[in-house]
Design a protein around this motif. Structure first.
Motif, PDB file in Angstrom:
ATOM      1  N   ARG A  84       0.847  -1.190   0.000  1.00  0.00           N
ATOM      2  CA  ARG A  84       0.000   0.000   0.000  1.00  0.00           C
ATOM      3  C   ARG A  84       0.885   1.244   0.000  1.00  0.00           C
ATOM      4  O   ARG A  84       1.958   1.261   0.617  1.00  0.00           O
ATOM      5  CB  ARG A  84      -0.916   0.026   1.245  1.00  0.00           C
ATOM      6  N   SER A  85       0.419   2.271  -0.658  1.00  0.00           N
ATOM      7  CA  SER A  85       1.150   3.538  -0.697  1.00  0.00           C
ATOM      8  C   SER A  85       1.046   4.240   0.652  1.00  0.00           C
ATOM      9  O   SER A  85      -0.010   4.207   1.309  1.00  0.00           O
ATOM     10  CB  SER A  85       0.590   4.427  -1.808  1.00  0.00           C
ATOM     11  N   THR A  86       2.134   4.902   1.071  1.00  0.00           N
ATOM     12  CA  THR A  86       2.111   5.648   2.335  1.00  0.00           C
ATOM     13  C   THR A  86       1.663   7.101   2.146  1.00  0.00           C
ATOM     14  O   THR A  86       1.330   7.787   3.121  1.00  0.00           O
ATOM     15  CB  THR A  86       3.525   5.648   2.967  1.00  0.00           C
ATOM     16  N   ALA A  87       1.637   7.582   0.917  1.00  0.00           N
ATOM     17  CA  ALA A  87       1.330   8.995   0.651  1.00  0.00           C
ATOM     18  C   ALA A  87      -0.028   9.434   1.178  1.00  0.00           C
ATOM     19  O   ALA A  87      -0.152  10.532   1.757  1.00  0.00           O
ATOM     20  CB  ALA A  87       1.449   9.289  -0.839  1.00  0.00           C
ATOM     21  N   PRO A  88      -1.103   8.643   1.019  1.00  0.00           N
ATOM     22  CA  PRO A  88      -2.411   9.131   1.473  1.00  0.00           C
ATOM     23  C   PRO A  88      -2.506   9.357   2.968  1.00  0.00           C
ATOM     24  O   PRO A  88      -3.472   9.973   3.446  1.00  0.00           O
ATOM     25  CB  PRO A  88      -3.359   8.010   1.030  1.00  0.00           C
ATOM     26  N   TYR A  89      -1.529   8.883   3.733  1.00  0.00           N
ATOM     27  CA  TYR A  89      -1.629   8.978   5.197  1.00  0.00           C
ATOM     28  C   TYR A  89      -0.680  10.014   5.771  1.00  0.00           C
ATOM     29  O   TYR A  89      -0.357   9.990   6.955  1.00  0.00           O
ATOM     30  CB  TYR A  89      -1.351   7.602   5.810  1.00  0.00           C
ATOM     31  N   SER A  95       6.122   3.043  -0.110  1.00  0.00           N
ATOM     32  CA  SER A  95       5.187   1.923   0.039  1.00  0.00           C
ATOM     33  C   SER A  95       5.403   1.221   1.377  1.00  0.00           C
ATOM     34  O   SER A  95       6.543   1.068   1.836  1.00  0.00           O
ATOM     35  CB  SER A  95       5.391   0.893  -1.081  1.00  0.00           C
TER      36      SER A  95
END
Length: 347
Positions: A84-89, A95
């Protein structure tokens, strides 16, 4: 203290956890991830492509795409990978990856599938073995249904009286090879039609005596089976046969013959579970063979009785020449007879 707590939790969890940066470098790996992937001590900060991982796993880790339970090879293990990508959080681009060892789960799934295949084979045996009331044909059907789904070669031997519809002799090891499947032109095993007398040291003779299936998992190290014919035994090993299960064909407490299951092309030897399965397969076939044997005996008795009711000779007639023929019905026994009775006036 909060950082220490999070770090302790990260390294305590049973799943592997990786953080991969946007540039493809490994930023963090917990203890389980290091164990699963065999990561070196200095793995953090290095590019994932330089860590000696499987190419398909590397491609997934640096792709940046989301993944759910995609199975990849990690050394001798199979791992389920989630990305999962870490950017949205709110974190830096990269990742978060979790790894779960699915090797045992896959092995269990493989064993479950093997068990389902065995059940399908037993069902097919119930349908395909015993379609006729012919003893030899029933033995052939047993061999046909077991090759190649269970064994590479199957041979079936029956007692001589059984082939004729008679009663089986008690524990004799003298048999005739009645059916075989999986033979090639250069097969060194006894051919169909051969009369065989098994010597006491062979698994076949011991199986008949004990009434139980016997396993020779590795024929290369076993000695007893070679006593039958040492020269032929050497050729059998050269041919590639390496594992054997001998199973008596028993029905209603009587041994009718013997089924031998051989492995040649399949590299795995037979195991204890295979012995139980071979016994179940042979038991079903034995009932069908016994039914065919009983039918053969009863049919022979009925035909003999019916022929005894026919005239032994026909009365002579000066005015007629009489030819006769007796042909039973398709079932083998008809209900018609014939006779010639002279009447007055040359009738």
């Amino acid at each position: 203290r909060m950082y220490q707590h999070h770090d302790a939790v990260l390294h305590a969890v049973r799943e592997g956890v990786l953080i991969v940066g946007e540039d493809g470098r490994l930023l963090l790996g917990n203890d389980e991830a290091r164990r699963l992937l065999g990561l070196p001590e200095d793995a953090e900060g290095r590019r994932v492509t330089d860590l000696g991982l499987d190419p398909r796993l590397v491609e997934l880790l640096v792709s940046g795409r989301a993944a759910s339970d995609e199975v990849r090879l990690a050394g001798e293990r199979l791992v389920a990978v989630n990305v999962r990508s870490t950017a949205p959080y709110g974190g830096p681009a990269g990742s978060a990856v979790t790894l779960r060892d699915s090797t045992e789960l896959r092995a269990l799934a493989g064993r479950a599938e093997a068990a389902r295949e065995r059940l399908r084979l037993l069902y097919d045996a119930g349908v395909k073995v015993g379609t006729t009331l012919d003893v030899a044909r029933t033995a052939e059907e047993l061999a046909e249904v077991a090759v190649p789904r269970f064994a590479d070669i199957v041979t079936v031997e029956l007692l001589e009286p059984v082939l004729r519809g008679g009663d089986a002799e008690d524990r004799t090891t003298e048999m005739r090879r009645t059916a075989a499947r999986g033979f090639t032109p250069d097969t060194p095993l006894y051919p169909v039609g051969e009369k065989i007398v098994y010597v006491s040291a062979t698994p076949q003779a011991r199986s008949i005596t004990s009434g139980e299936a016997l396993l020779e998992a590795d024929m290369r190290t076993a000695k007893g089976w070679r006593a039958q014919d040492p020269e032929r035994a050497a050729r059998i090993l050269e041919y590639g046969v390496h594992s054997l299960i001998s199973v008596p064909l028993r029905a209603r407490g009587v041994v009718l013959g013997l089924a031998d299951f051989w492995r040649r092309e399949t590299p795995e030897p037979f195991g204890p579970e295979d012995v139980s399965f071979a016994g179940e397969l042979a038991a079903r076939a034995a009932v069908a063979i016994d039914n065919a044997r009983r039918y053969t005996r009863e049919r022979a008795t009925a035909v003999t009785l019916q022929r005894s009711l026919l005239p032994q000779a026909l009365a002579g007639q000066s005015a007629l020449q009489v030819a006769h023929r007796y042909l039973p019905a398709q079932a083998g026994v008809g209900g018609d007879w014939f006779d010639v009775i002279p009447l007055p006036g040359a009738r």
